[in-house]
Design a protein around this motif. Sequence first.
Motif, mmCIF file in Angstrom:
data_model
loop_
_atom_site.group_PDB
_atom_site.id
_atom_site.type_symbol
_atom_site.label_atom_id
_atom_site.label_comp_id
_atom_site.label_asym_id
_atom_site.label_seq_id
_atom_site.Cartn_x
_atom_site.Cartn_y
_atom_site.Cartn_z
ATOM 1 N N SER A 62 0.835 -1.201 0.000
ATOM 2 C CA SER A 62 0.000 0.000 0.000
ATOM 3 C C SER A 62 0.872 1.253 0.000
ATOM 4 N N LEU A 63 0.245 2.351 -0.437
ATOM 5 C CA LEU A 63 0.973 3.611 -0.516
ATOM 6 C C LEU A 63 1.339 4.133 0.868
ATOM 7 N N ASN A 64 0.395 4.093 1.804
ATOM 8 C CA ASN A 64 0.599 4.713 3.112
ATOM 9 C C ASN A 64 0.850 3.720 4.241
ATOM 10 N N GLY A 65 1.020 2.451 3.917
ATOM 11 C CA GLY A 65 1.474 1.484 4.891
ATOM 12 C C GLY A 65 0.396 0.922 5.804
ATOM 13 N N THR A 66 0.740 -0.203 6.454
ATOM 14 C CA THR A 66 -0.114 -0.879 7.425
ATOM 15 C C THR A 66 0.673 -1.013 8.724
ATOM 16 N N ASP A 378 3.328 -1.336 -15.006
ATOM 17 C CA ASP A 378 3.744 -1.334 -13.602
ATOM 18 C C ASP A 378 3.996 0.088 -13.116
ATOM 19 N N TYR A 379 4.650 0.884 -13.945
ATOM 20 C CA TYR A 379 4.981 2.268 -13.591
ATOM 21 C C TYR A 379 3.719 3.111 -13.405
ATOM 22 N N PHE A 380 2.817 3.049 -14.391
ATOM 23 C CA PHE A 380 1.608 3.874 -14.312
ATOM 24 C C PHE A 380 0.676 3.406 -13.199
ATOM 25 N N ASN A 381 0.681 2.095 -12.937
ATOM 26 C CA ASN A 381 -0.165 1.594 -11.851
ATOM 27 C C ASN A 381 0.191 2.261 -10.527
ATOM 28 N N VAL A 382 1.498 2.436 -10.283
ATOM 29 C CA VAL A 382 1.946 3.084 -9.052
ATOM 30 C C VAL A 382 1.712 4.588 -9.126
ATOM 31 N N MET A 383 2.132 5.210 -10.229
ATOM 32 C CA MET A 383 2.061 6.676 -10.337
ATOM 33 C C MET A 383 0.621 7.201 -10.306
ATOM 34 N N VAL A 384 -0.264 6.518 -11.026
ATOM 35 C CA VAL A 384 -1.633 7.026 -11.167
ATOM 36 C C VAL A 384 -2.561 6.457 -10.101
ATOM 37 N N ILE A 387 -0.994 6.932 -6.427
ATOM 38 C CA ILE A 387 -0.552 8.265 -6.007
ATOM 39 C C ILE A 387 -1.497 9.364 -6.490
ATOM 40 N N VAL A 388 -1.646 9.528 -7.804
ATOM 41 C CA VAL A 388 -2.507 10.607 -8.325
ATOM 42 C C VAL A 388 -3.927 10.469 -7.797
ATOM 43 N N PHE A 389 -4.493 9.274 -7.917
ATOM 44 C CA PHE A 389 -5.873 9.083 -7.467
ATOM 45 C C PHE A 389 -5.991 9.174 -5.949
#
Length: 549
Positions: A62-66, A378-384, A387-389
């Motif tokens: 996850s982006l913000n961790g558990t 893989d790159y866009f999955n993380v970036m968009v 993060i963006v969403f």
Amino acid sequence: MAYLLVCNPDGDNERSYPLNPGRNTIGRAPMNQIVVKDNSLSRRHADLFVEGDRFLLRDLKSLNGTYVNQVKIKQRRVAPGDAIACGMVQFKILDTQEDLDGDDDSGGEQLPIVSHYSPRQSQVLIEDFIDKNQKTGSALRLKEQDQHQRAVNKLKILLEVGKELASPEDPDQLLDKILELLLTIMNVDRAALLLVDERTGKLEQKAVRSRSGLSVKYQFYSTKITNYVRRHGDAVLTDDAAMDRRFEGSQSILVQAIRASMCAPLQPRDQVIGVLYVDNLSCSNAYSEEDLEFLTALANQAAIAIQSSRLMNKMQEEAVWRDKLERFFPSTISRKLREGGDLGIIDTEITALFADITDFTRMSSTMEPRAVIEMLNDYFNVMVEDIVFAYEGTLEKYIGDALLAIWGAPYSRPDDTDRAVQVAIEMQHAVLRLNKDWQDQGRQPIAIHIGLNSGPVAAGNIGSRRLIQYAAIGDTTNVTSRICDAAKAGEILLAESTVKRLNYGDYPLTALPPTKVKGKAEPLNLYRLEWQELPSLHEIKGHSARPRV
């Protein structure tokens, strides 16, 4: 059963979710078992596995961790009472419903209960009322012959039929269950369930059943009978279908020598959605008015169940559609579409972010096309997606290996610019994490350069009636692309217009000499954001190191 409690810091509006044996997914996307609409959660944030009284929590990158008891985890056994955090959302596991309700039999206020009644105690089995060998003049296989008790038992059977059909089922399984119950309750030779096809408007056979020894591999019912019931919306009983003038000329009646039949409409509301047909091949007086009345009541229960199943399937399809929509638009765009039906052109102020992979053309020339696509996915999955969403940005478009995202349209927030800047910081940190993972896979490392600019645009749906795209048009987005071109590998450059709009004034910025960019007569005042001096919120518990934007 154990429950997962979503804890509100104020103690109000707490929500609980039952934990099923096996895997329970947590996230903000609709496909999760535990859905919490909070932007600090990733779409699929964590798994909670339940095995008896044991619980295993696993973070899904996850982006913000558990976190468990304020310690960041990748995977850990947890127990009731542990403080669990996914992003900004706090959870707690509760052992039982009593813990959830806060009941305590040992003390406290006592409720003035006079008596208890459990609906489970009133549950009956249909087989308790059925006599499969009964020889009365009715097709109903009821044991009781007393008219009053017979009426009560019919009601009890219909109630149990309603319960049997109430659970959401696969449509085909539901139709088979309806006919299975019918043949259990009534003495019929054959039964068929036909539904109206939404495309053709005609009745189509969907399920058939028969008593042992009778073949139903052909159309045995009369289309004149079924169409008559569908058209008039009335149930019919015929003692000898071949002699009934209403169905004169019906070839199936003559060929099959149907002696008696009943057909009832499936009509959950005003519209007939199908018919339920039964017949008898040996006896012309096999069915009575009581049988027709009961078949009609059973058909009503079946119609409601079929309609409910269709609505459930439609809701599931819409949930899938919404999830697919969110792959292109954040929830703000989806909400705007639901509110107004379209996204008309508006004049507004935005902050735009343009991110590009450095020297991508040279790098991709050394790779197989499929490997390039897999890397970009893989790159866009993380970036968009992560993060963006997560910061409620609007993905304006992909341009090869680049992306353009905006904040301020279709909804405007006071902290739009801070959100965009934080996304740029998270993107650069995410590239470091991606490169570390890719190194183990033998992939080439990448670097990105990012430009941000703020100003006026015209934003809305652009395109034809059948194919549209949400876009922001104006010099602001064009200049954002030029600022990105001026950035070097691993840099984030901010326009002066963006810096002036920041609410958080403590970003480490380095002013650059006036920079000439393509398409602008005057040089731009740009600032380099020293993002390396800032931690990633992805790696900080509770986002405490910096204010949440």
